[in-house]
Design a protein around this motif. Structure first.
Motif, PDB file in Angstrom:
ATOM      1  N   LYS A 248       0.998  11.154  -0.199  1.00  0.00           N
ATOM      2  CA  LYS A 248      -0.414  10.808  -0.373  1.00  0.00           C
ATOM      3  C   LYS A 248      -0.776   9.505   0.328  1.00  0.00           C
ATOM      4  CE  LYS A 248      -0.855  13.179  -4.819  1.00  0.00           C
ATOM      5  NZ  LYS A 248      -1.274  13.085  -6.245  1.00  0.00           N
ATOM      6  N   MET A 249       0.213   8.614   0.490  1.00  0.00           N
ATOM      7  CA  MET A 249      -0.004   7.330   1.156  1.00  0.00           C
ATOM      8  C   MET A 249       1.085   7.169   2.215  1.00  0.00           C
ATOM      9  SD  MET A 249      -0.771   4.887  -2.184  1.00  0.00           S
ATOM     10  CE  MET A 249      -1.179   3.479  -1.133  1.00  0.00           C
ATOM     11  N   PRO A 250       0.902   7.743   3.390  1.00  0.00           N
ATOM     12  CA  PRO A 250       1.964   7.764   4.418  1.00  0.00           C
ATOM     13  C   PRO A 250       2.457   6.393   4.854  1.00  0.00           C
ATOM     14  CG  PRO A 250       0.212   9.307   4.947  1.00  0.00           C
ATOM     15  CD  PRO A 250      -0.286   8.486   3.800  1.00  0.00           C
ATOM     16  N   ASP A 251       1.650   5.363   4.705  1.00  0.00           N
ATOM     17  CA  ASP A 251       2.054   4.020   5.120  1.00  0.00           C
ATOM     18  C   ASP A 251       2.601   3.176   3.970  1.00  0.00           C
ATOM     19  OD1 ASP A 251       1.262   4.529   7.741  1.00  0.00           O
ATOM     20  OD2 ASP A 251      -0.810   3.902   7.326  1.00  0.00           O
ATOM     21  N   ALA A 252       2.755   3.776   2.790  1.00  0.00           N
ATOM     22  CA  ALA A 252       3.204   3.030   1.615  1.00  0.00           C
ATOM     23  C   ALA A 252       4.623   2.487   1.804  1.00  0.00           C
ATOM     24  CB  ALA A 252       3.143   3.916   0.375  1.00  0.00           C
ATOM     25  N   GLN A 253       4.854   1.303   1.240  1.00  0.00           N
ATOM     26  CA  GLN A 253       6.171   0.656   1.288  1.00  0.00           C
ATOM     27  C   GLN A 253       6.522   0.190  -0.129  1.00  0.00           C
ATOM     28  OE1 GLN A 253       7.811   0.118   4.467  1.00  0.00           O
ATOM     29  NE2 GLN A 253       6.147   1.401   5.259  1.00  0.00           N
ATOM     30  N   ILE A 254       7.780   0.333  -0.488  1.00  0.00           N
ATOM     31  CA  ILE A 254       8.243  -0.196  -1.774  1.00  0.00           C
ATOM     32  C   ILE A 254       9.491  -1.023  -1.541  1.00  0.00           C
ATOM     33  CG2 ILE A 254       9.625   1.867  -2.348  1.00  0.00           C
ATOM     34  CD1 ILE A 254       8.884   1.299  -5.319  1.00  0.00           C
ATOM     35  N   HIS A 255       9.591  -2.133  -2.257  1.00  0.00           N
ATOM     36  CA  HIS A 255      10.730  -3.043  -2.143  1.00  0.00           C
ATOM     37  C   HIS A 255      11.430  -3.105  -3.499  1.00  0.00           C
ATOM     38  CE1 HIS A 255       9.468  -4.510   1.855  1.00  0.00           C
ATOM     39  NE2 HIS A 255       8.248  -4.266   1.392  1.00  0.00           N
ATOM     40  N   ILE A 256      12.709  -2.757  -3.507  1.00  0.00           N
ATOM     41  CA  ILE A 256      13.508  -2.694  -4.731  1.00  0.00           C
ATOM     42  C   ILE A 256      14.403  -3.922  -4.802  1.00  0.00           C
ATOM     43  CG2 ILE A 256      15.080  -1.280  -6.110  1.00  0.00           C
ATOM     44  CD1 ILE A 256      12.538   0.206  -5.430  1.00  0.00           C
TER      45      ILE A 256
END
Length: 440
Positions: A248-256
């Protein structure tokens, strides 16, 4: 009866930047020193490079050896008025020695969270996952169980609950961080209220400069990788949440982020998919304050979640589960969204990341929760008052608590004899080794 000397027996050395338990321990230690009580922190754990600098609080550190009479001499010489056991397994290891050497010391257990509740929920989750027919069904399960009777039944089948609740009975007072856990112990397991002190005190970050919606970016998740609920949440993020959210958000980034990441965690690092496993964060509050939304899909657990308290303090709205938000907001609206279904969780994450008005409302609600539900001054005063009251009523409470006396007699004898057997065994091995070396 007054308190002048405190002995804090730690399961591990306090690491406030690694876990909520470490933050809570540091708050207790600071409060003890503010009363001008002498404090020694002792632990049998290996020294940690991330441990807090206790010397700054004028707290002496003592390295302990398990199953060794050297502890007896140490505690007898120190003569503490108050002994705090960090989690029930520390009470099992040392309480019989404390009672034998300093019987008049007030014995307090800090549960940190109810381990037996967390384990019961984990077992229920495993059972639900095993009953699934395929991976898609497994990915849809975002909650262990909401049925209180099922949780109680699972706890009753587990010896961890028997051990933990026995330790609570054996102590003069047990510190609880969660109202749900306090109610469970009293209502389901009939633990007397005078043995329980509910207090949500924990180290909160200093208020951050609240950057606005457009100054923040990306999703963040944080938590000690050694903690089973956190590792499960990371896997669930990677396998279930992130593919749907990224679609749904192709440019989304997550930092773990999280302390002690194992190789299997770092192997999840896939920048091309926007999934970044960063490991240890030297300044956890800075990375939290820089993110737009915190994701915490906790499927089991207990206690208060430090990562979510930090998120509110840093002005970062969060998406979590009912278990994640448990005992953290009373009847106030959550500082983000509570979602127990996968699609609801993904939708909430997308909404908070893109809707500035809803994001601002969530941020405001988080601040209100901290102000009303986590009043540090009130919690500190109530904590010290509970300790002093338990000390004043110590003799009366012990007379009332026959169950505790009975458990101390039976359980402590078995623990004592096992510890002494291990000590003699270790001494025998040492003597054999020394003899062999001399012969050679």
């Amino acid at each position: 009866m007054t308190i002048q000397k405190v002995l804090y027996l730690g399961y591990v050395w306090p690491e406030p930047n690694s876990s909520a338990a470490g933050s809570r321990t540091m708050e207790f230690l600071r409060l003890f020193r503010q009363q001008n009580w002498q404090v020694i922190f002792a632990s049998a754990a290996a020294l940690s490079p991330h441990r807090a600098d206790l010397s700054a609080l004028q707290i002496e550190e003592k390295q302990l050896t398990l199953n060794c009479d050297s502890f007896d001499a140490f505690v007898r010489d120190y003569q503490p008025d108050l002994v705090v056991f960090d989690r029930f397994f520390t009470e099992e290891q040392f309480a019989w020695r404390v009672e034998r050497q300093v019987p008049n010391a007030l014995r307090v257990l800090d549960t940190c969270d109810l381990h037996s509740l967390r384990e019961a929920r984990q077992q229920i989750l495993k059972q639900r996952l095993q009953a699934c027919h395929n991976e898609r069904e497994r990915q849809l399960i975002l909650q262990a169980a909401s049925d209180a009777s099922l949780v109680y039944q699972q706890m009753c089948q587990n010896d961890v609950a028997q051990r933990e609740i026995a330790a609570i009975y054996r102590c003069d007072l047990s510190l609880m961080i969660s109202g749900v856990e306090t109610a469970l112990l009293h209502d389901a397991f009939a633990v007397p209220k005078y043995l329980l002190c509910e207090n949500n005190l924990m180290l909160m970050p200093a208020p951050q400069v609240q950057t606005d919606f457009h100054q923040r970016q990306h999703f963040v998740s944080i938590g000690n990788f050694r903690h089973a609920p956190n590792w499960d949440a990371v896997l669930y993020l990677k396998q279930a949440v992130w593919p749907r959210l990224r679609a749904k958000m192709p440019d989304a980034q997550i930092h773990i982020y999280g302390s002690y990441p194992p190789p299997k965690a770092m192997a999840l690092h896939q920048p091309e998919q926007g999934f970044h496993v960063r490991g240890w964060a030297e300044h956890a509050h800075q990375v939290m304050a820089a993110a737009r939304v915190c994701l915490a899909p906790l499927r089991f657990g207990a206690g208060i979640k430090g990562k979510l308290a930090d998120a509110m303090a840093c002005g970062t709205p969060s998406v979590t589960t009912t278990i994640g938000a448990e005992s953290m907001h009373g009847d106030m609206a959550w500082g983000g969204v509570i979602a127990d279904q996968l699609e609801d969780f993904v939708g909430a994450a997308m909404m908070l990341a893109t809707d500035e008005a809803q994001w601002q409302l969530a941020q405001q609600r988080g601040q209100q929760i901290l102000q009303q539900h986590f009043d540090r001054t009130l919690a500190s005063q109530n904590f010290i008052a509970a300790i002093l009251q338990a000390r004043e009523q110590q003799a009366t409470r012990r007379l009332q608590n026959f169950t505790g006396a009975m458990l101390r007699h039976h359980s402590m004898k078995s623990t004592q004899y096992m510890s002494q057997w291990i000590q003699l065994k270790n001494q025998g091995i040492t003597q054999i080794t020394q003899t062999t070396q001399i012969t050679q």
